[in-house]
Write a protein that holds these residues in place. Structure first.
Motif, mmCIF file in Angstrom:
data_model
loop_
_atom_site.group_PDB
_atom_site.id
_atom_site.type_symbol
_atom_site.label_atom_id
_atom_site.label_comp_id
_atom_site.label_asym_id
_atom_site.label_seq_id
_atom_site.Cartn_x
_atom_site.Cartn_y
_atom_site.Cartn_z
ATOM 1 N N ILE A 1 -5.221 -49.016 -34.521
ATOM 2 C CA ILE A 1 -5.631 -50.366 -34.145
ATOM 3 C C ILE A 1 -4.865 -51.377 -34.985
ATOM 4 C CG2 ILE A 1 -7.569 -51.982 -34.063
ATOM 5 C CD1 ILE A 1 -9.359 -49.472 -33.686
ATOM 6 N N LEU A 2 -4.223 -52.327 -34.320
ATOM 7 C CA LEU A 2 -3.430 -53.355 -34.996
ATOM 8 C C LEU A 2 -4.163 -54.690 -34.989
ATOM 9 C CD1 LEU A 2 0.123 -52.702 -33.484
ATOM 10 C CD2 LEU A 2 -0.808 -51.868 -35.651
ATOM 11 N N PRO A 3 -3.850 -55.538 -35.971
ATOM 12 C CA PRO A 3 -4.385 -56.896 -35.928
ATOM 13 C C PRO A 3 -3.748 -57.671 -34.783
ATOM 14 C CG PRO A 3 -2.787 -56.690 -37.707
ATOM 15 C CD PRO A 3 -2.993 -55.324 -37.139
ATOM 16 N N THR A 4 -4.470 -58.636 -34.275
ATOM 17 C CA THR A 4 -3.939 -59.488 -33.209
ATOM 18 C C THR A 4 -3.888 -60.943 -33.649
ATOM 19 O OG1 THR A 4 -6.125 -59.812 -32.237
ATOM 20 C CG2 THR A 4 -4.825 -57.949 -31.419
ATOM 21 N N ALA A 5 -4.199 -61.206 -34.903
ATOM 22 C CA ALA A 5 -4.198 -62.575 -35.427
ATOM 23 C C ALA A 5 -3.646 -62.571 -36.849
ATOM 24 C CB ALA A 5 -5.619 -63.137 -35.425
ATOM 25 N N ILE A 6 -2.953 -63.634 -37.199
ATOM 26 C CA ILE A 6 -2.462 -63.741 -38.570
ATOM 27 C C ILE A 6 -3.632 -64.047 -39.503
ATOM 28 C CG2 ILE A 6 -0.144 -64.455 -37.863
ATOM 29 C CD1 ILE A 6 -0.852 -67.325 -38.579
ATOM 30 N N SER A 7 -3.420 -63.806 -40.783
ATOM 31 C CA SER A 7 -4.479 -64.049 -41.765
ATOM 32 C C SER A 7 -4.655 -65.541 -42.007
ATOM 33 C CB SER A 7 -4.131 -63.353 -43.083
ATOM 34 O OG SER A 7 -3.035 -64.010 -43.706
ATOM 35 N N ASP A 8 -5.772 -65.896 -42.611
ATOM 36 C CA ASP A 8 -6.011 -67.301 -42.963
ATOM 37 C C ASP A 8 -4.946 -67.807 -43.925
ATOM 38 O OD1 ASP A 8 -8.252 -67.345 -41.361
ATOM 39 O OD2 ASP A 8 -9.663 -67.035 -43.019
ATOM 40 N N GLY A 9 -4.535 -66.948 -44.863
ATOM 41 C CA GLY A 9 -3.509 -67.337 -45.817
ATOM 42 C C GLY A 9 -2.179 -67.620 -45.139
ATOM 43 N N GLN A 10 -1.818 -66.780 -44.172
ATOM 44 C CA GLN A 10 -0.574 -66.996 -43.444
ATOM 45 C C GLN A 10 -0.645 -68.271 -42.605
ATOM 46 O OE1 GLN A 10 -0.487 -63.125 -41.523
ATOM 47 N NE2 GLN A 10 1.356 -62.569 -42.680
ATOM 48 N N SER A 11 -1.796 -68.510 -41.998
ATOM 49 C CA SER A 11 -1.978 -69.731 -41.216
ATOM 50 C C SER A 11 -1.843 -70.968 -42.100
ATOM 51 C CB SER A 11 -3.352 -69.696 -40.543
ATOM 52 O OG SER A 11 -3.519 -70.797 -39.704
ATOM 53 N N LYS A 12 -2.388 -70.877 -43.299
ATOM 54 C CA LYS A 12 -2.274 -71.993 -44.250
ATOM 55 C C LYS A 12 -0.825 -72.205 -44.672
ATOM 56 C CE LYS A 12 -4.197 -73.717 -48.584
ATOM 57 N NZ LYS A 12 -5.076 -73.458 -49.720
ATOM 58 N N ASP A 13 -0.094 -71.108 -44.898
ATOM 59 C CA ASP A 13 1.326 -71.217 -45.249
ATOM 60 C C ASP A 13 2.106 -71.957 -44.163
ATOM 61 O OD1 ASP A 13 1.012 -69.887 -47.637
ATOM 62 O OD2 ASP A 13 1.810 -67.968 -46.912
ATOM 63 N N ILE A 14 1.853 -71.597 -42.903
ATOM 64 C CA ILE A 14 2.539 -72.267 -41.796
ATOM 65 C C ILE A 14 2.157 -73.739 -41.755
ATOM 66 C CG2 ILE A 14 2.708 -72.423 -39.277
ATOM 67 C CD1 ILE A 14 2.495 -69.340 -39.230
ATOM 68 N N GLY A 15 0.870 -74.032 -41.945
ATOM 69 C CA GLY A 15 0.417 -75.422 -41.948
ATOM 70 C C GLY A 15 1.095 -76.241 -43.030
ATOM 71 N N ASN A 16 1.259 -75.676 -44.216
ATOM 72 C CA ASN A 16 1.926 -76.381 -45.312
ATOM 73 C C ASN A 16 3.389 -76.677 -44.983
ATOM 74 O OD1 ASN A 16 -0.386 -76.362 -46.880
ATOM 75 N ND2 ASN A 16 0.172 -74.515 -47.996
ATOM 76 N N ILE A 17 4.051 -75.721 -44.350
ATOM 77 C CA ILE A 17 5.451 -75.936 -43.971
ATOM 78 C C ILE A 17 5.546 -76.995 -42.872
ATOM 79 C CG2 ILE A 17 7.471 -74.831 -42.894
ATOM 80 C CD1 ILE A 17 6.549 -72.219 -44.339
ATOM 81 N N MET A 18 4.636 -76.936 -41.912
ATOM 82 C CA MET A 18 4.675 -77.879 -40.782
ATOM 83 C C MET A 18 4.381 -79.310 -41.200
ATOM 84 S SD MET A 18 5.718 -76.063 -38.305
ATOM 85 C CE MET A 18 5.501 -77.193 -36.932
ATOM 86 N N GLU A 19 3.787 -79.507 -42.370
ATOM 87 C CA GLU A 19 3.541 -80.865 -42.859
ATOM 88 C C GLU A 19 4.827 -81.558 -43.309
ATOM 89 O OE1 GLU A 19 0.638 -80.551 -45.953
ATOM 90 O OE2 GLU A 19 -0.996 -80.095 -44.573
ATOM 91 N N LYS A 20 5.877 -80.788 -43.552
ATOM 92 C CA LYS A 20 7.145 -81.358 -44.011
ATOM 93 C C LYS A 20 7.953 -81.850 -42.820
ATOM 94 C CE LYS A 20 7.185 -78.176 -47.946
ATOM 95 N NZ LYS A 20 6.715 -79.121 -48.931
ATOM 96 N N SER A 21 8.996 -82.605 -43.098
ATOM 97 C CA SER A 21 9.840 -83.103 -42.012
ATOM 98 C C SER A 21 11.294 -83.178 -42.468
ATOM 99 C CB SER A 21 9.358 -84.486 -41.555
ATOM 100 O OG SER A 21 9.419 -85.408 -42.627
ATOM 101 N N GLY A 22 12.184 -83.324 -41.485
ATOM 102 C CA GLY A 22 13.603 -83.470 -41.771
ATOM 103 C C GLY A 22 14.171 -82.271 -42.513
ATOM 104 N N LYS A 23 15.058 -82.568 -43.459
ATOM 105 C CA LYS A 23 15.716 -81.505 -44.216
ATOM 106 C C LYS A 23 14.726 -80.749 -45.091
ATOM 107 C CE LYS A 23 20.032 -80.609 -46.632
ATOM 108 N NZ LYS A 23 21.257 -81.162 -47.205
ATOM 109 N N ASP A 24 13.670 -81.426 -45.541
ATOM 110 C CA ASP A 24 12.644 -80.744 -46.343
ATOM 111 C C ASP A 24 11.972 -79.636 -45.526
ATOM 112 O OD1 ASP A 24 13.116 -82.301 -48.560
ATOM 113 O OD2 ASP A 24 11.496 -83.716 -48.136
ATOM 114 N N PHE A 25 11.729 -79.913 -44.241
ATOM 115 C CA PHE A 25 11.149 -78.882 -43.376
ATOM 116 C C PHE A 25 12.112 -77.719 -43.228
ATOM 117 C CE2 PHE A 25 10.936 -76.687 -39.360
ATOM 118 C CZ PHE A 25 9.636 -76.238 -39.379
ATOM 119 N N ASP A 26 13.378 -78.038 -42.922
ATOM 120 C CA ASP A 26 14.372 -76.974 -42.718
ATOM 121 C C ASP A 26 14.449 -76.057 -43.935
ATOM 122 O OD1 ASP A 26 14.865 -78.163 -40.289
ATOM 123 O OD2 ASP A 26 16.901 -78.827 -40.769
ATOM 124 N N LYS A 27 14.469 -76.649 -45.119
ATOM 125 C CA LYS A 27 14.554 -75.849 -46.345
ATOM 126 C C LYS A 27 13.310 -74.985 -46.534
ATOM 127 C CE LYS A 27 17.641 -78.744 -49.142
ATOM 128 N NZ LYS A 27 17.751 -79.593 -50.339
#
Length: 197
Positions: free
Chosen positions: A116-142
């Motif tokens: 049986i595999l997970p079908t959803a990312i963890s809360d920690g991973q979701s938070k990591d993505i959210g933190n990255i998505m808050e950035k913009s421009g070159k800061d986001f790319d980096k």
């Protein structure tokens, strides 16, 4: 509760795999549909139904690979609409497509092995993505490229371990097969990172 999950989740994953076999949904970040199974739930269920410790260890590695694969697809999908540089958008699209393909193969293998595999990312991973998505421009790319780099380093470590230590020959072969591609991805990411300095 645990017993119901043991019987329901494989059916849900099996039906979802059949239903999604002929469709491509670029916003789909699941394996292959989000039934809300976290990696902890998958590990508990596998501990209940798998007969041997060695197969349980193989299952743990597959569970981790599945969760990480979901994360890479979700991160790369989200990044395509946010990336500043055209080359970063292209990199994100490549990663999304490549990891969706690996995720599909992973689901098929897990179904064959009754894992049986997970079908959803963890809360920690979701938070990591959210933190990255808050950035913009070159800061986001980096930030995006930095996260891809660390994710691929971790994935290579996991797949090396799986290729070396898996007891099940099919699982061992799966990890060995995808190692060269992961190393190639890491090279691509490092080249992109150098461009962003």
């Amino acid at each position: 509760m645990k017993r119901w999950m043991v019987y329901i989740v494989p059916l849900a994953l099996g039906f979802a795999a059949c239903n999604n076999a002929g469709t491509q949904n670029n916003s789909d970040t699941t394996l292959p549909s989000d039934t809300g199974v976290t990696d902890d739930m998958a590990r508990d269920a596998n501990r209940d139904i798998l007969p041997s410790d060695s197969l349980r260890d193989d299952a743990k590695n597959l569970v981790k690979a599945a969760e990480d694969g979901l994360f890479e697809v979700r991160l790369s999908t989200d990044a395509q609409g946010k990336a500043n540089a055209a080359s970063v958008k292209t990199l994100a699209k490549h990663m999304q497509t490549a990891h969706e393909k690996v995720n599909k193969e992973l689901v098929e293998l897990a179904n064959q092995k009754s894992i049986i595999l997970p079908t959803a990312i963890s809360d920690g991973q979701s938070k990591d993505i959210g933190n990255i998505m808050e950035k913009s421009g070159k800061d986001f790319d980096k930030a995006f490229v930095d996260k891809l780099e660390s994710a691929h380093k971790d994935a290579i470590d996991l797949f090396e371990k799986g290729a070396d230590k898996s007891e099940d020959p099919d699982i061992k072969a799966f990890f060995a097969k995808h190692l060269p591609e992961l190393r190639s991805h890491l090279d691509m990411v490092k080249k992109e990172k150098d461009k962003l300095k």
